[in-house]
Scaffold this active site. Structure first.
Site, PDB file in Angstrom:
ATOM      1  N   ARG A  35      -5.880   1.307   3.902  1.00 18.80           N
ATOM      2  CA  ARG A  35      -4.793   1.701   3.426  1.00 18.80           C
ATOM      3  C   ARG A  35      -4.502   0.763   1.686  1.00 18.80           C
ATOM      4  NH1 ARG A  35      -3.214  -0.023   8.497  1.00 18.80           N
ATOM      5  NH2 ARG A  35      -1.326  -1.730   8.365  1.00 18.80           N
TER       6      ARG A  35
ATOM      7  N   HIS B  87       0.431  -5.154   2.640  1.00 16.96           N
ATOM      8  CA  HIS B  87       1.759  -5.153   3.409  1.00 16.96           C
ATOM      9  C   HIS B  87       2.871  -5.228   3.233  1.00 16.96           C
ATOM     10  CE1 HIS B  87      -2.483  -3.152   4.771  1.00 16.96           C
ATOM     11  NE2 HIS B  87      -2.844  -4.426   4.931  1.00 16.96           N
TER      12      HIS B  87
ATOM     13  N   HIS C  13       0.522  -1.391   0.313  1.00 16.99           N
ATOM     14  CA  HIS C  13      -0.037  -0.085  -0.036  1.00 16.99           C
ATOM     15  C   HIS C  13       0.679   1.384  -0.026  1.00 16.99           C
ATOM     16  CE1 HIS C  13       1.350   0.894   4.335  1.00 16.99           C
ATOM     17  NE2 HIS C  13       1.051  -0.291   4.763  1.00 16.99           N
TER      18      HIS C  13
END
Length: 228
Positions: A60, A182, A9
Site C-alpha cells: 500500500r 504509514h 498511503h
C-alpha cells in the site's frame, strides 16, 4: 534549503473494512489509488521536484509512492524500500475488526492500545502463521528483531536509525526527499523532527494521501510546514 515530503498511503482495503492492519500486506482500495494520484497532482502543482524517495516494504505504501511520483512526472526518481518504515505492528490485533475488538476488550482498552505512546498491544507469537517471521521479505533480518507487536515508542526506535543513516544525510546534502509510508511510522518521524511530547503525539493524525511538506535549513531545523 531542502524539502521533505511525507505521504501516508492512500486508503487500503483493510482501512475500508475497519481492520487492524499493521504489517499485514494489503492493497490500496480504489479510493486509496485516487488519493495517491491526487497527492501526485498536488505535488506537481506545487512544483516540488525530488532527488530521492523512500518507502516501506508494504504494497500500500509502495503503490502510493509510485502513483504520486507518476502523477508528478517523477517516476524515475531513485527509491529505497525498507522494513524500518513499515506501519506499527499491531500484534495479535492484526486482522481483527476495530469495532469488534472494542466490544471484546472495551473501548477504553482498545483506545489505549491504538493511541498511547508506550503501551504494547497483545503480542503475536513468533510461531503464529501470521508472524512476519514467515514472510520472505524479512528473511534477511535477525529473527530476534522481528516484532510480535509494537507501540509508537518502539516504532520510533526502529525508524530513527534509518532517518539518521539515510534520510537526514540526503537532506543535509540539499536533496529533496519524499517518504511514502504509514500513519504510525510517519507519526514517529513527525514526533522526532518536530520534537513533539509523548503526550501531545497522541493527538497527531496523518490523513491518508495528503502530502505534508517541510522546508528545512542546513541544520534540519523546520523553516516551514505545509499540508498540500
Amino acid at each position: 534549503m531542502a524539502k521533505l515530503v511525507f505521504i501516508r498511503h492512500g486508503q487500503s482495503e483493510w482501512n475500508l473494512k475497519n481492520l487492524f492492519t499493521g504489517w499485514v500486506d494489503v492493497n490500496l482500495s480504489e479510493k486509496g489509488e485516487q488519493e495517491a494520484k491526487e497527492a501526485g497532482r498536488k505535488i506537481k502543482e506545487a512544483g516540488i521536484e525530488f532527488d530521492q524517495a523512500y518507502t516501506s516494504v508494504l504494497t500500500r505504501a509502495i503503490k502510493t509512492l509510485h502513483f504520486a511520483l507518476e502523477e508528478s512526472g517523477q517516476l524515475w526518481v531513485p527509491e529505497t524500500k525498507t522494513w524500518r518504515l513499515n506501519e506499527r505492528h499491531y500484534g495479535a490485533l492484526q486482522g481483527q475488526n476495530k469495532a469488534e475488538a472494542a466490544e471484546k476488550f472495551g473501548e477504553e482498552q482498545v483506545h489505549i492500545w491504538r493511541r498511547s505512546y508506550d503501551v504494547l498491544p497483545p503480542l503475536l507469537s513468533a510461531d503464529d502463521e501470521g508472524s512476519a517471521a514467515n514472510d520472505r521479505r524479512y528473511a534477511n533480518l535477525d529473527p530476534r528483531i522481528i516484532p510480535g507487536g509494537e507501540n509508537l515508542k518502539v516504532t520510533l526506535e526502529r525508524v530513527i536509525p534509518f532517518w539518521e543513516d539515510h534520510i537526514a544525510p540526503d537532506l543535509l546534502a540539499g536533496k529533496n526527499v519524499i517518504v511514502a509510508a504509514h500513519g504510525n511510522s510517519l507519526r514517529a518521524l513527525t514526533k522526532y523532527i518536530e520534537q513533539i511530547s509523548d503526550e501531545d503525539i497522541m493527538n497527531v493524525e496523518m490523513a491518508t494521501g495528503q502530502p505534508v511538506v517541510y522546508d528545512l535549513d542546513d541544520k534540519l531545523n523546520i523553516v516551514s510546514k505545509e499540508k498540500l
